[in-house]
Scaffold this motif. Structure first.
Motif, PDB file in Angstrom:
ATOM      1  N   VAL A   1       0.571  -3.056 -23.119  1.00  0.00           N
ATOM      2  CA  VAL A   1       1.423  -4.619 -23.076  1.00  0.00           C
ATOM      3  C   VAL A   1       1.833  -5.037 -21.469  1.00  0.00           C
ATOM      4  O   VAL A   1       1.850  -5.859 -21.114  1.00  0.00           O
ATOM      5  N   HIS A   2       1.687  -3.803 -20.652  1.00  0.00           N
ATOM      6  CA  HIS A   2       2.416  -3.574 -20.010  1.00  0.00           C
ATOM      7  C   HIS A   2       1.029  -4.186 -18.194  1.00  0.00           C
ATOM      8  O   HIS A   2       0.972  -4.249 -17.715  1.00  0.00           O
ATOM      9  N   TYR A   3      -0.380  -3.483 -19.383  1.00  0.00           N
ATOM     10  CA  TYR A   3      -1.411  -4.155 -18.501  1.00  0.00           C
ATOM     11  C   TYR A   3      -1.582  -6.088 -17.945  1.00  0.00           C
ATOM     12  O   TYR A   3      -0.928  -6.901 -18.967  1.00  0.00           O
ATOM     13  N   GLY A   4      -2.317  -6.211 -17.651  1.00  0.00           N
ATOM     14  CA  GLY A   4      -2.398  -7.576 -17.089  1.00  0.00           C
ATOM     15  C   GLY A   4      -2.111  -7.992 -16.092  1.00  0.00           C
ATOM     16  O   GLY A   4      -1.928  -7.189 -14.758  1.00  0.00           O
ATOM     17  N   LEU A   5      -2.901  -9.295 -15.424  1.00  0.00           N
ATOM     18  CA  LEU A   5      -3.299  -9.735 -14.139  1.00  0.00           C
ATOM     19  C   LEU A   5      -1.486 -10.425 -14.105  1.00  0.00           C
ATOM     20  O   LEU A   5      -1.195 -11.445 -15.086  1.00  0.00           O
ATOM     21  N   HIS A   6      -0.583 -10.604 -13.390  1.00  0.00           N
ATOM     22  CA  HIS A   6       0.830 -11.495 -13.216  1.00  0.00           C
ATOM     23  C   HIS A   6       0.543 -12.427 -11.708  1.00  0.00           C
ATOM     24  O   HIS A   6      -0.015 -12.714 -10.710  1.00  0.00           O
ATOM     25  N   PHE A   7       0.748 -13.827 -12.155  1.00  0.00           N
ATOM     26  CA  PHE A   7       0.908 -14.605 -11.649  1.00  0.00           C
ATOM     27  C   PHE A   7       2.055 -14.848 -11.226  1.00  0.00           C
ATOM     28  O   PHE A   7       2.903 -15.428 -11.747  1.00  0.00           O
ATOM     29  N   ARG A   8       1.956 -15.293  -9.494  1.00  0.00           N
ATOM     30  CA  ARG A   8       3.455 -15.937  -8.777  1.00  0.00           C
ATOM     31  C   ARG A   8       2.879 -17.098  -8.763  1.00  0.00           C
ATOM     32  O   ARG A   8       1.848 -16.763  -7.933  1.00  0.00           O
ATOM     33  N   GLY A   9       4.247 -18.200  -8.695  1.00  0.00           N
ATOM     34  CA  GLY A   9       5.019 -18.978  -8.301  1.00  0.00           C
ATOM     35  C   GLY A   9       4.894 -19.134  -6.686  1.00  0.00           C
ATOM     36  O   GLY A   9       5.090 -17.873  -6.111  1.00  0.00           O
ATOM     37  N   GLY A  10       4.759 -19.927  -5.845  1.00  0.00           N
ATOM     38  CA  GLY A  10       5.573 -20.447  -5.049  1.00  0.00           C
ATOM     39  C   GLY A  10       5.265 -21.307  -3.789  1.00  0.00           C
ATOM     40  O   GLY A  10       4.374 -22.241  -5.136  1.00  0.00           O
ATOM     41  N   PRO A  11       5.204 -21.694  -2.805  1.00  0.00           N
ATOM     42  CA  PRO A  11       5.151 -22.982  -1.862  1.00  0.00           C
ATOM     43  C   PRO A  11       3.328 -23.294  -1.581  1.00  0.00           C
ATOM     44  O   PRO A  11       2.667 -24.752  -1.555  1.00  0.00           O
ATOM     45  N   SER A  12       2.947 -22.313  -1.089  1.00  0.00           N
ATOM     46  CA  SER A  12       1.686 -22.032  -0.980  1.00  0.00           C
ATOM     47  C   SER A  12       0.397 -22.498  -2.367  1.00  0.00           C
ATOM     48  O   SER A  12       0.291 -21.797  -3.247  1.00  0.00           O
ATOM     49  N   GLY A  13      -0.316 -24.287  -2.172  1.00  0.00           N
ATOM     50  CA  GLY A  13      -1.080 -24.344  -3.297  1.00  0.00           C
ATOM     51  C   GLY A  13      -2.931 -24.397  -3.255  1.00  0.00           C
ATOM     52  O   GLY A  13      -3.179 -24.782  -3.687  1.00  0.00           O
ATOM     53  N   SER A  14      -2.832 -23.555  -2.100  1.00  0.00           N
ATOM     54  CA  SER A  14      -3.821 -23.269  -1.194  1.00  0.00           C
ATOM     55  C   SER A  14      -4.644 -22.317  -1.506  1.00  0.00           C
ATOM     56  O   SER A  14      -4.059 -21.152  -2.212  1.00  0.00           O
ATOM     57  N   LEU A  15      -6.443 -22.403  -1.659  1.00  0.00           N
ATOM     58  CA  LEU A  15      -7.441 -21.564  -1.631  1.00  0.00           C
ATOM     59  C   LEU A  15      -7.416 -20.856  -1.031  1.00  0.00           C
ATOM     60  O   LEU A  15      -8.314 -21.902  -0.130  1.00  0.00           O
ATOM     61  N   LEU A  16      -8.156 -19.936  -0.797  1.00  0.00           N
ATOM     62  CA  LEU A  16      -8.423 -18.902  -0.291  1.00  0.00           C
ATOM     63  C   LEU A  16      -9.714 -18.228  -0.546  1.00  0.00           C
ATOM     64  O   LEU A  16      -9.610 -17.911  -1.710  1.00  0.00           O
ATOM     65  N   ASP A  17     -10.787 -17.630   0.687  1.00  0.00           N
ATOM     66  CA  ASP A  17     -11.213 -17.269   0.294  1.00  0.00           C
ATOM     67  C   ASP A  17     -12.133 -15.962   1.336  1.00  0.00           C
ATOM     68  O   ASP A  17     -11.885 -16.160   2.536  1.00  0.00           O
ATOM     69  N   TYR A  18     -12.195 -15.147   0.669  1.00  0.00           N
ATOM     70  CA  TYR A  18     -12.689 -13.792   1.584  1.00  0.00           C
ATOM     71  C   TYR A  18     -14.064 -13.039   1.356  1.00  0.00           C
ATOM     72  O   TYR A  18     -14.078 -12.764   0.251  1.00  0.00           O
ATOM     73  N   SER A  19     -14.671 -12.996   2.464  1.00  0.00           N
ATOM     74  CA  SER A  19     -16.151 -12.317   1.846  1.00  0.00           C
ATOM     75  C   SER A  19     -16.554 -11.455   2.899  1.00  0.00           C
ATOM     76  O   SER A  19     -15.622 -11.471   4.017  1.00  0.00           O
ATOM     77  N   ASP A  20     -17.588 -10.262   2.636  1.00  0.00           N
ATOM     78  CA  ASP A  20     -17.640  -9.737   3.438  1.00  0.00           C
ATOM     79  C   ASP A  20     -18.851  -8.555   3.029  1.00  0.00           C
ATOM     80  O   ASP A  20     -19.327  -8.757   1.830  1.00  0.00           O
ATOM     81  N   SER A  21     -20.069  -8.198   3.852  1.00  0.00           N
ATOM     82  CA  SER A  21     -20.837  -7.724   3.576  1.00  0.00           C
ATOM     83  C   SER A  21     -21.091  -6.396   4.628  1.00  0.00           C
ATOM     84  O   SER A  21     -20.766  -6.688   5.266  1.00  0.00           O
ATOM     85  N   ASP A  22     -22.028  -4.751   4.442  1.00  0.00           N
ATOM     86  CA  ASP A  22     -21.757  -4.532   4.942  1.00  0.00           C
ATOM     87  C   ASP A  22     -23.433  -4.448   5.427  1.00  0.00           C
ATOM     88  O   ASP A  22     -23.606  -3.594   6.131  1.00  0.00           O
ATOM     89  N   TRP A  23     -23.614  -5.383   5.336  1.00  0.00           N
ATOM     90  CA  TRP A  23     -25.500  -5.725   6.315  1.00  0.00           C
ATOM     91  C   TRP A  23     -26.235  -4.499   6.446  1.00  0.00           C
ATOM     92  O   TRP A  23     -26.840  -3.791   7.602  1.00  0.00           O
TER      93      TRP A  23
END
Length: 141
Positions: free
Chosen positions: A80-102
Motif C-alpha cells: 500500500v505504500h508503493y505508488g506514484l504520488h501526484f502533487r498539486g502546485g501553481p504550475s500546470g506546465s508540461l516540461l520534457d527533458y531528453s538526452d542521448s549518449d550519441w
C-alpha cells in the motif's frame, strides 16, 4: 479480503493464463474488478502487465482468472505504500527533458536515448531505450 495473506508479486509465475474451457466465473464481478484495477494502474504502473493480461479474459473468465485477480489484490494489500504520488502546485506546465549518449562507444556503438516528461511537479511519462543498430556504408565510384 482483509484476512488474506500478502504476496510479493502481482502474478504467479506457475499459473498458465489461457482461455479456459472450465465453467465460467461470474463475468460481471470479474469485469468490475478488472476495470477498477485498470484505473489503479495510473498510480501503480507495476501492476499494468498483470491487469492487462487478465483483461484479455473479460469475455469469458474462468476460476483461474479470478484467483489471479485476487492475487493482485493480495499484492496490493502488502504494498500500500508503493505508488506514484501526484502533487498539486501553481504550475500546470508540461516540461520534457531528453538526452542521448550519441553512440555508446563502450557498448557496441548503439546510442541510448531517454526522456522524462513532467506535468507541473509530477512525472507522467518516461522511457529509456537503446536505439536499433544501423550501419550505412556508401561506396562512391
Amino acid at each position: 479480503m482483509t484476512g488474506a495473506k500478502e504476496v510479493s508479486t502481482p502474478l504467479s509465475p506457475s499459473v498458465d493464463l489461457c482461455a479456459d474451457t472450465s465453467p465460467s466465473f461470474d463475468a460481471t464481478m470479474y469485469r468490475q474488478a478488472i476495470c477498477r484495477l485498470q484505473y489503479l494502474v495510473i498510480t501503480r504502473p507495476e501492476i499494468s502487465f498483470a491487469v492487462n493480461r487478465l483483461a484479455q479474459f473479460m469475455a469469458s473468465p474462468a476460476e483461474v482468472h479470478w484467483q489471479s485477480v485476487k492475487r493482485i489484490l493480495r499484492y496490493l494489500k502488502g504494498t500500500v505504500h508503493y505508488g506514484l504520488h501526484f502533487r498539486g502546485g501553481p504550475s500546470g506546465s508540461l516540461l520534457d527533458y531528453s538526452d542521448s549518449d550519441w553512440g555508446g562507444l563502450h557498448d557496441g556503438g548503439r546510442s541510448t536515448t531517454a526522456y522524462v516528461m513532467f506535468f507541473g511537479a509530477n512525472v507522467v511519462s518516461w522511457r529509456s531505450a537503446k536505439q536499433r543498430f544501423c550501419v550505412s556504408i556508401f561506396y562512391g565510384s
